[in-house]
Motif scaffolding. Structure first.
Motif: not given
Length: 445
Positions: A39-45, A64-72, A75-83, A418-420
């Motif tokens: 959810d943090q990755a989603k908000w930051m993206s 992971e939330a910070y680093l996953a922002v470019p992946l979001v 087009g990746l979902s936030p959960l997939t990106a942080v995983k 985050a996901q939906f």
């Protein structure tokens, strides 16, 4: 890349391992803590930066939330990106070390890969969960590796690497389990530079934490008060789950280091210095482990479940072994004959067999592990999807700007958001202290 040097094969092996464990476990089960990071990755993206640490928690950075922002954004979902980010940093130290030595010191690569496959299954499942822990460990490992193996004497890079380690230590104190490796630095000036860098990074982290000193209304989940007593130590060291976790990882790492040092022996002039440094390293590690076992913090885990595991507190121990193995092998002048072709084939078959065995074991035990009692209860992804679909329909019928969960349900509060993209908050222990005002402003015409 030359196929004969083995690096491509090693990288492929770790990728296969990731795919097997992800499909067998991590793609099926998740928990509220992972969904909070997503959810943090989603908000930051979306350009919304509300607080630097975990929402409502004035400690531990959500790396992971910070680093996953470019992946979001990609087009990746936030959960997939942080995983993906958590898994990447979990495998990075092992794959990096194995590939770095594959050409000139292939037996080190063999020892590293055997060390990896000998890790307990609960460790393998718990480590790559996105919660800030594993990325802090891997980043600190990168910094320590540079401090140990890079010969550059300039102040700027040494201070920068030391600051990275200190910053990660401030976020996740178990990084201290790797700090005894600093005794392997054989230059006093460089050791002083590293120490200053560590202090600088730690101070920087504390400076970031001042956000909560000036904005105390954001704090919902406070850091637990730590107490160090002999009673805690004896209680933990006699626990039938805690003691084996420490003993297995320490023993495994020591065995891998001993095997490498038996092959790549230091010369006569270095042997005495190495012996004293390794003794200091062992003494320092024993002291850090003693402090960890003496605190009340380790008591609040549910042993046997990867979703809230004792292994989350000892994640850096195998990485410490990787540092010692690399340092000892690279400083040795001994030339060791590489494996014969038949031996290489046999090792490849062994590694593939171990990979298959771990994949089967993860598949077989996943449901049993998910049913164990945990402070952070897991749930299957398909159940989250069904429950969020029901909330979405209820919100549509109500006509309200957001859905309010009565009481507390972290998985739905953070997971549906985050996901939906469902605007949802809960009335109890809502970490996103700013959320209601944000949603109300967004709903205004």
């Amino acid at each position: 890349m030359n196929l004969r040097d083995g690096r491509l094969w090693l990288a492929g092996l770790y990728l296969l391992h990731f795919a097997a464990l992800h499909q067998g476990f991590h793609a099926i089960y998740l928990d509220a803590d992972q969904l909070l990071v997503a959810d943090q990755a989603k908000w930051m993206s979306q350009g919304n930066f509300f607080e630097p640490f975990f929402f409502g928690q004035a400690y531990l950075l959500p790396f992971e939330a910070y680093l996953a922002v470019p992946l979001v954004w990609a087009g990746l979902s936030p959960l997939t990106a942080v995983k993906v980010m958590a898994a990447l940093f979990f495998y990075l130290p092992f794959a990096w070390t194995a590939c770095a030595h594959a050409k000139d010191r292939p037996w080190v690569s063999v020892a590293v890969t055997l060390l990896f496959f000998a890790l307990p299954m609960e460790y393998l499942l718990a480590a790559p969960m996105p919660r800030g822990f594993i990325v802090a460990c891997a980043l600190a490992w990168l910094g320590l590796r540079a401090l140990l193996l890079d010969r550059d004497q300039a102040w700027a890079p040494v201070l920068a690497w030391g600051a990275l380690v200190g910053f990660c230590l401030g976020s996740y104190t178990s990084v201290a389990l790797m700090l005894p490796a600093l005794v392997l630095i054989d230059d006093r000036r460089r050791l002083l530079q590293a120490g200053l860098g560590l202090a600088l990074g730690y101070a920087l982290f504390k400076g970031v934490a001042l956000f909560y000193a000036f904005n105390p209304e954001h704090v919902v989940h406070r850091f637990p008060a730590l107490r160090f007593t002999r009673g805690h130590f004896w209680s933990h060291i006699s626990n039938p789950t805690i003691a084996p976790a420490f003993a297995w990882l320490v023993g495994l790492g020591a065995a891998a280091c001993a095997a490498v040092m038996a092959l790549y022996r230091p010369d006569e002039a270095q042997r005495r210095a190495w012996a004293s440094r390794l003794a200091l390293l062992a003494l320092g590690l024993a002291g850090v482990i003693g402090l960890m076992l003496s605190t009340n913090k380790i008591a609040d885990f549910n042993a046997g479940t990867p979703f809230y595991s004792v292994y989350r507190l000892v994640l850096p121990l195998p990485y410490l072994a990787l540092l010692v193995m690399s340092a000892s092998a690279l400083r040795s002048t001994v030339v060791v004959r590489p494996p014969a072709p038949a031996t290489t084939v046999a090792l490849g078959v062994l590694f593939i067999g171990l990979l298959g065995w771990q994949a089967v074991e993860a598949q077989r035990d996943r449901d049993a592990l998910a049913l164990l009692t945990s402070t952070v209860p897991p749930l299957p992804y398909d159940r989250l999807e069904r429950q969020c679909a029901r909330l979405t329909e209820a919100l549509r019928v109500s006509g309200q700007p957001y859905y309010t969960l009565r009481g507390r349900n972290d998985a739905l509060a953070y997971g549906c958001s985050a996901q939906f993209g469902l605007p949802v908050m809960q009335t109890t222990f809502e970490r996103r202290t700013w959320l209601r005002a944000h949603l109300e402003r967004a709903a205004q015409p």
